[in-house]
Design a protein around this motif. Structure first.
Motif, PDB file in Angstrom:
ATOM      1  N   SER A 160       0.825  -1.212   0.000  1.00 54.62           N
ATOM      2  CA  SER A 160       0.000   0.000   0.000  1.00 54.62           C
ATOM      3  C   SER A 160       0.860   1.264   0.000  1.00 54.62           C
ATOM      4  O   SER A 160       0.425   2.304  -0.479  1.00 54.62           O
ATOM      5  CB  SER A 160      -0.947  -0.005   1.206  1.00 54.62           C
ATOM      6  N   LEU A 163       2.673   1.360  -4.015  1.00 57.78           N
ATOM      7  CA  LEU A 163       1.847   1.685  -5.175  1.00 57.78           C
ATOM      8  C   LEU A 163       1.664   3.184  -5.388  1.00 57.78           C
ATOM      9  O   LEU A 163       1.869   3.677  -6.502  1.00 57.78           O
ATOM     10  CB  LEU A 163       0.491   0.968  -5.065  1.00 57.78           C
ATOM     11  N   PRO A 164       1.312   3.980  -4.378  1.00 59.26           N
ATOM     12  CA  PRO A 164       1.209   5.435  -4.613  1.00 59.26           C
ATOM     13  C   PRO A 164       2.548   6.064  -5.018  1.00 59.26           C
ATOM     14  O   PRO A 164       2.577   7.002  -5.815  1.00 59.26           O
ATOM     15  CB  PRO A 164       0.737   5.992  -3.266  1.00 59.26           C
ATOM     16  N   LEU A 166       4.892   4.612  -6.871  1.00 56.46           N
ATOM     17  CA  LEU A 166       5.099   4.310  -8.286  1.00 56.46           C
ATOM     18  C   LEU A 166       4.152   5.098  -9.183  1.00 56.46           C
ATOM     19  O   LEU A 166       4.493   5.413 -10.320  1.00 56.46           O
ATOM     20  CB  LEU A 166       4.941   2.806  -8.536  1.00 56.46           C
ATOM     21  N   GLU A 167       2.942   5.385  -8.706  1.00 54.22           N
ATOM     22  CA  GLU A 167       2.004   6.170  -9.497  1.00 54.22           C
ATOM     23  C   GLU A 167       2.462   7.617  -9.651  1.00 54.22           C
ATOM     24  O   GLU A 167       2.248   8.232 -10.691  1.00 54.22           O
ATOM     25  CB  GLU A 167       0.611   6.133  -8.859  1.00 54.22           C
ATOM     26  N   ARG A 168       3.139   8.151  -8.643  1.00 52.12           N
ATOM     27  CA  ARG A 168       3.646   9.530  -8.716  1.00 52.12           C
ATOM     28  C   ARG A 168       4.942   9.617  -9.515  1.00 52.12           C
ATOM     29  O   ARG A 168       5.281  10.673 -10.025  1.00 52.12           O
ATOM     30  CB  ARG A 168       3.903  10.067  -7.306  1.00 52.12           C
ATOM     31  N   TRP A 169       5.659   8.516  -9.621  1.00 48.31           N
ATOM     32  CA  TRP A 169       6.990   8.537 -10.231  1.00 48.31           C
ATOM     33  C   TRP A 169       6.874   8.503 -11.752  1.00 48.31           C
ATOM     34  O   TRP A 169       6.233   7.635 -12.317  1.00 48.31           O
ATOM     35  CB  TRP A 169       7.790   7.341  -9.736  1.00 48.31           C
ATOM     36  N   HIS A 170       7.477   9.467 -12.420  1.00 45.98           N
ATOM     37  CA  HIS A 170       7.489   9.519 -13.882  1.00 45.98           C
ATOM     38  C   HIS A 170       8.929   9.467 -14.347  1.00 45.98           C
ATOM     39  O   HIS A 170       9.819  10.032 -13.733  1.00 45.98           O
ATOM     40  CB  HIS A 170       6.836  10.802 -14.395  1.00 45.98           C
TER      41      HIS A 170
END
Length: 195
Positions: A160, A163-164, A166-170
């Motif tokens: 948990s 995942l957030p 990785l979603e923020r990482w570009h």
């Protein structure tokens, strides 16, 4: 001098056919496994590599080896399970088929330093690794409260939190592996999606 491949993949195929027939006048003596490699690399179009990597080369100096040939040669080495660049350069010097399949004329194959120079152009960072040399101590998981109890499972907490992140990482262009991802996406993934 910038790498220039005016003929693209068609020029590679024409050169391969003429050189292949010069060294192997009876091509049917080669085993079927060798023909599988030949067919696979015959259709492997890496001509976009030359234009993608032009910014990695200097305008001055001698003409470099074509990046598409260097990449094709390295992929062939990986396909043949040769992991040592020194061994691969020796194989290229001794075996005409692998030199021709890579795109190089037999007798004019790149050396070890040329491969490592190519790798440093693809990996756009001074450091060889992503992780730092410092190692941090790992946290020990909490034990059960009483003797004989199992350690509580806390894998949901790790997932948990991850995942957030990785979603923020570009991916940014200044990442050392950005060029590798770009080559893979444009030459393999996009073409696979098209087919």
């Amino acid at each position: 001098m910038l790498p220039c491949n005016p003929g693209g993949h068609a020029a590679y195929q024409d050169t391969f056919v003429s050189d292949f027939l010069k060294f192997y006048p009876d091509p049917f003596v080669l085993p079927k496994s060798t023909w599988d490699y030949i067919v696979q690399f015959w259709y492997l179009d890496l001509s976009l590599t030359d234009s993608i990597m032009q910014d990695c080369y200097s305008v001055f100096g001698p003409e470099p080896r074509l990046p598409s040939y260097m990449l094709r040669s390295y992929l062939l080495a990986l396909k043949l399970k040769v992991t040592s660049i020194t061994v691969w350069c020796r194989i290229l010097r001794e075996t005409p088929l692998y030199a021709i399949l890579s795109g190089f004329p037999f007798g004019d194959t790149p050396g070890v330093g040329t491969f490592y120079d190519f790798f440093s152009r693809i990996w756009q960072d001074d450091s060889n690794h992503l992780s730092p040399n410092d190692r941090f101590p790992k946290m020990k998981p909490p034990k059960g409260k009483r003797k004989g109890d199992k350690t509580p499972c806390d894998s949901s907490g790790t997932a948990s939190r991850l995942l957030p992140l990785l979603e923020r990482w570009h991916r940014k262009p200044e990442n050392p592996f950005f060029l590798i991802f770009r080559l893979y996406k444009q030459q393999f993934l996009d073409r696979s999606i098209e087919k």
